[in-house]
Scaffold this motif. Structure first.
Motif, PDB file in Angstrom:
ATOM      1  N   PHE A 163       0.866  -1.249  -0.098  1.00  0.00           N
ATOM      2  CA  PHE A 163       0.024   0.072   0.021  1.00  0.00           C
ATOM      3  C   PHE A 163       0.875   1.211  -0.183  1.00  0.00           C
ATOM      4  CE2 PHE A 163      -2.522   3.319   2.280  1.00  0.00           C
ATOM      5  CZ  PHE A 163      -3.548   3.368   1.471  1.00  0.00           C
ATOM      6  N   ASN A 164       2.065   1.274   0.660  1.00  0.00           N
ATOM      7  CA  ASN A 164       2.791   2.321   0.778  1.00  0.00           C
ATOM      8  C   ASN A 164       3.838   2.449  -0.394  1.00  0.00           C
ATOM      9  OD1 ASN A 164       1.408   3.457   3.047  1.00  0.00           O
ATOM     10  ND2 ASN A 164       2.771   2.018   4.245  1.00  0.00           N
ATOM     11  N   ALA A 165       3.983   1.656  -1.244  1.00  0.00           N
ATOM     12  CA  ALA A 165       4.987   1.831  -2.606  1.00  0.00           C
ATOM     13  C   ALA A 165       4.991   3.113  -2.942  1.00  0.00           C
ATOM     14  CB  ALA A 165       4.662   0.509  -3.546  1.00  0.00           C
ATOM     15  N   GLN A 166       6.047   3.395  -3.368  1.00  0.00           N
ATOM     16  CA  GLN A 166       6.140   4.848  -3.739  1.00  0.00           C
ATOM     17  C   GLN A 166       5.371   5.250  -5.137  1.00  0.00           C
ATOM     18  OE1 GLN A 166      10.347   6.127  -4.776  1.00  0.00           O
ATOM     19  NE2 GLN A 166       9.819   8.151  -5.439  1.00  0.00           N
ATOM     20  N   SER A 167       4.764   6.206  -5.238  1.00  0.00           N
ATOM     21  CA  SER A 167       3.986   6.299  -6.197  1.00  0.00           C
ATOM     22  C   SER A 167       4.518   7.179  -7.403  1.00  0.00           C
ATOM     23  CB  SER A 167       2.888   7.560  -5.983  1.00  0.00           C
ATOM     24  OG  SER A 167       2.062   6.907  -4.567  1.00  0.00           O
ATOM     25  N   PRO A 168       4.239   6.589  -8.432  1.00  0.00           N
ATOM     26  CA  PRO A 168       4.968   7.292  -9.870  1.00  0.00           C
ATOM     27  C   PRO A 168       4.808   8.782  -9.939  1.00  0.00           C
ATOM     28  CG  PRO A 168       3.893   5.186 -10.253  1.00  0.00           C
ATOM     29  CD  PRO A 168       3.423   5.363  -8.956  1.00  0.00           C
ATOM     30  N   GLU A 169       5.523   9.641 -10.206  1.00  0.00           N
ATOM     31  CA  GLU A 169       5.636  10.937 -10.520  1.00  0.00           C
ATOM     32  C   GLU A 169       5.801  11.260 -11.947  1.00  0.00           C
ATOM     33  OE1 GLU A 169       7.529  15.250  -8.755  1.00  0.00           O
ATOM     34  OE2 GLU A 169       8.508  13.393  -8.370  1.00  0.00           O
ATOM     35  N   THR A 170       4.668  11.274 -12.530  1.00  0.00           N
ATOM     36  CA  THR A 170       4.411  11.424 -14.068  1.00  0.00           C
ATOM     37  C   THR A 170       4.764  13.102 -14.397  1.00  0.00           C
ATOM     38  OG1 THR A 170       2.067  11.399 -13.769  1.00  0.00           O
ATOM     39  CG2 THR A 170       3.462   9.396 -14.292  1.00  0.00           C
ATOM     40  N   ALA A 171       4.542  14.149 -13.628  1.00  0.00           N
ATOM     41  CA  ALA A 171       4.828  15.199 -13.972  1.00  0.00           C
ATOM     42  C   ALA A 171       4.988  16.034 -12.631  1.00  0.00           C
ATOM     43  CB  ALA A 171       3.275  15.915 -14.526  1.00  0.00           C
ATOM     44  N   PRO A 172       5.708  17.276 -12.621  1.00  0.00           N
ATOM     45  CA  PRO A 172       5.800  18.180 -11.564  1.00  0.00           C
ATOM     46  C   PRO A 172       4.656  18.158 -10.623  1.00  0.00           C
ATOM     47  CG  PRO A 172       6.653  19.270 -13.509  1.00  0.00           C
ATOM     48  CD  PRO A 172       5.799  18.043 -13.954  1.00  0.00           C
ATOM     49  N   ARG A 173       4.720  17.668  -9.512  1.00  0.00           N
ATOM     50  CA  ARG A 173       3.673  17.843  -8.396  1.00  0.00           C
ATOM     51  C   ARG A 173       2.422  17.017  -8.722  1.00  0.00           C
ATOM     52  NH1 ARG A 173       5.371  22.441  -9.693  1.00  0.00           N
ATOM     53  NH2 ARG A 173       3.964  23.090 -10.918  1.00  0.00           N
ATOM     54  N   ARG A 174       2.802  15.873  -9.744  1.00  0.00           N
ATOM     55  CA  ARG A 174       1.648  14.883  -9.946  1.00  0.00           C
ATOM     56  C   ARG A 174       2.094  13.512  -9.708  1.00  0.00           C
ATOM     57  NH1 ARG A 174      -2.425  14.566 -15.166  1.00  0.00           N
ATOM     58  NH2 ARG A 174      -3.694  12.762 -14.292  1.00  0.00           N
ATOM     59  N   ARG A 175       1.407  12.870  -8.994  1.00  0.00           N
ATOM     60  CA  ARG A 175       1.542  11.522  -8.864  1.00  0.00           C
ATOM     61  C   ARG A 175       0.169  10.770  -8.950  1.00  0.00           C
ATOM     62  NH1 ARG A 175       6.529  10.320  -5.937  1.00  0.00           N
ATOM     63  NH2 ARG A 175       7.694  12.103  -5.531  1.00  0.00           N
ATOM     64  N   PHE A 176       0.242   9.419  -9.056  1.00  0.00           N
ATOM     65  CA  PHE A 176      -0.928   8.633  -9.175  1.00  0.00           C
ATOM     66  C   PHE A 176      -0.493   7.214  -8.508  1.00  0.00           C
ATOM     67  CE2 PHE A 176       1.268   7.283 -13.091  1.00  0.00           C
ATOM     68  CZ  PHE A 176       1.046   6.031 -12.926  1.00  0.00           C
ATOM     69  N   ARG A 177      -1.528   6.829  -7.525  1.00  0.00           N
ATOM     70  CA  ARG A 177      -1.420   5.559  -6.997  1.00  0.00           C
ATOM     71  C   ARG A 177      -1.567   4.496  -7.619  1.00  0.00           C
ATOM     72  NH1 ARG A 177      -0.954   5.973  -0.610  1.00  0.00           N
ATOM     73  NH2 ARG A 177      -0.233   3.953  -1.150  1.00  0.00           N
ATOM     74  N   MET A 178      -0.994   3.082  -7.675  1.00  0.00           N
ATOM     75  CA  MET A 178      -1.180   1.984  -8.242  1.00  0.00           C
ATOM     76  C   MET A 178      -2.193   1.148  -7.513  1.00  0.00           C
ATOM     77  SD  MET A 178       2.302   1.373 -10.280  1.00  0.00           S
ATOM     78  CE  MET A 178       1.722  -0.205 -11.114  1.00  0.00           C
ATOM     79  N   ILE A 179      -1.842   1.274  -6.233  1.00  0.00           N
ATOM     80  CA  ILE A 179      -2.609   0.577  -5.021  1.00  0.00           C
ATOM     81  C   ILE A 179      -3.513   1.743  -4.307  1.00  0.00           C
ATOM     82  CG2 ILE A 179      -2.723  -0.954  -3.092  1.00  0.00           C
ATOM     83  CD1 ILE A 179      -1.778  -2.374  -5.620  1.00  0.00           C
ATOM     84  N   THR A 180      -4.876   1.833  -4.036  1.00  0.00           N
ATOM     85  CA  THR A 180      -5.655   2.727  -3.444  1.00  0.00           C
ATOM     86  C   THR A 180      -6.128   2.005  -2.000  1.00  0.00           C
ATOM     87  OG1 THR A 180      -7.643   2.042  -4.563  1.00  0.00           O
ATOM     88  CG2 THR A 180      -6.256   3.852  -5.624  1.00  0.00           C
ATOM     89  N   GLN A 181      -6.293   0.837  -1.724  1.00  0.00           N
ATOM     90  CA  GLN A 181      -6.613   0.460  -0.770  1.00  0.00           C
ATOM     91  C   GLN A 181      -5.970  -1.081  -0.401  1.00  0.00           C
ATOM     92  OE1 GLN A 181     -10.886   0.460   0.141  1.00  0.00           O
ATOM     93  NE2 GLN A 181     -11.011   1.265  -1.759  1.00  0.00           N
ATOM     94  N   ALA A 182      -5.559  -1.269   0.976  1.00  0.00           N
ATOM     95  CA  ALA A 182      -5.334  -2.438   1.373  1.00  0.00           C
ATOM     96  C   ALA A 182      -5.509  -3.061   2.618  1.00  0.00           C
ATOM     97  CB  ALA A 182      -3.755  -2.782   1.280  1.00  0.00           C
ATOM     98  N   THR A 183      -6.149  -4.201   2.990  1.00  0.00           N
ATOM     99  CA  THR A 183      -6.472  -4.550   4.150  1.00  0.00           C
ATOM    100  C   THR A 183      -5.168  -4.524   5.285  1.00  0.00           C
ATOM    101  OG1 THR A 183      -6.193  -7.028   3.559  1.00  0.00           O
ATOM    102  CG2 THR A 183      -8.504  -6.024   3.664  1.00  0.00           C
ATOM    103  N   CYS A 184      -5.214  -4.425   6.382  1.00  0.00           N
ATOM    104  CA  CYS A 184      -4.433  -4.202   7.493  1.00  0.00           C
ATOM    105  C   CYS A 184      -4.730  -5.406   8.298  1.00  0.00           C
ATOM    106  CB  CYS A 184      -4.607  -2.922   8.267  1.00  0.00           C
ATOM    107  SG  CYS A 184      -4.129  -1.662   7.318  1.00  0.00           S
ATOM    108  N   HIS A 185      -3.471  -6.147   8.729  1.00  0.00           N
ATOM    109  CA  HIS A 185      -3.555  -7.246  10.038  1.00  0.00           C
ATOM    110  C   HIS A 185      -2.477  -6.954  11.051  1.00  0.00           C
ATOM    111  CE1 HIS A 185      -5.741  -9.742   6.622  1.00  0.00           C
ATOM    112  NE2 HIS A 185      -5.142  -9.159   5.912  1.00  0.00           N
TER     113      HIS A 185
END
Length: 245
Positions: A163-185
């Protein structure tokens, strides 16, 4: 005291254009407020609601939805917009402005894609059945519910890394997440089932192509770094053995 859940809502107009994304304890109550104070409220024709167990997850999903889906009337977290040209600039200032548009290494995007792909592959390898909700060809994200092999421990699974993997930064000040939710244990517990949302290959390609296309080194970087990383992710996605039961 139990944590109160939140609702993530999307307002659409009659043509299914996304007007606004927000979170609230009650979408109905929030709608009443919009009716009183938002000048675009008369355009609302339909609403979609997602429910989250706590505020933190809802806020993260809201931010991601605004960045990726670009609703018309949201202001916070809006996607990167090219700066408006100034009427006059010295050559020195023009060079400085141009350099600020490209302050990062595009290969960072490929690194983030490969890192997340590896983490997903590790998680999938510990499962015995996978159930998918959503369509890979129609949706931005799909939900994966994994039934884990017997004896899998949360310390071995380490979903927080996914869940906390680094988000790709595809433009200045713009990132997107590949994983948006993950269960916690809880640490040291046995995990029978886990769930996370995963970006689809088509949407991943679209986000990279649209944002990185603003860069001067786009063609070289895309072919050299980005396309192979997307292909690696796509092969993993297509290799998932989905349990249809």
């Amino acid at each position: 005291m139990a944590t109160r859940g939140r609702e993530l809502y999307r307002h659409f107009d009659s043509a299914k254009n996304l007007l606004y994304v927000g979170i609230s304890l009650s979408t109905v109550s929030r709608l009443s407020q919009h009716r009183r104070s938002s000048r675009w409220a008369d355009e609302i024709a339909s609403i979609e609601i997602e429910r989250f167990p706590n505020l933190a997850l809802a806020a993260e999903a809201e931010k991601h939805a605004i960045i990726v889906e670009n609703p018309k009337w949201n202001r916070a977290h809006k996607p990167f917009q090219s700066p408006k040209p100034s009427p006059k600039k010295s050559r020195r200032n023009a060079w400085k402005s141009k350099s600020l548009n490209y302050p990062f290494d595009v290969s960072n995007v490929a690194h983030c894609l490969r890192e997340t792909t590896a983490l997903v592959a590790r998680t999938v390898a510990l499962s015995q059945h996978i159930r998918l909700s959503g369509g890979a060809e129609t949706d931005t994200f799909v939900s994966l519910v994994l039934t884990m092999r017997e004896g899998v421990n949360s310390d071995e699974l380490r979903l927080h890394e996914l869940f906390n993997a680094q988000s790709p930064e595809t433009a200045p000040r713009r990132r997107f997440r590949m994983i948006t939710q993950a269960t916690c244990h809880a640490p040291g517990t046995q995990v029978d089932q886990c769930e996370f949302t995963l970006i689809t290959p088509d949407w991943l390609f679209r986000l990279c192509e649209e944002s990185l296309g603003r860069r001067e080194d786009y063609d070289r970087a895309f072919e050299r770094d980005i396309r192979p990383a997307i292909a690696e992710f796509t092969r993993l996605f297509e290799s998932l053995e989905i349990d249809s039961d």
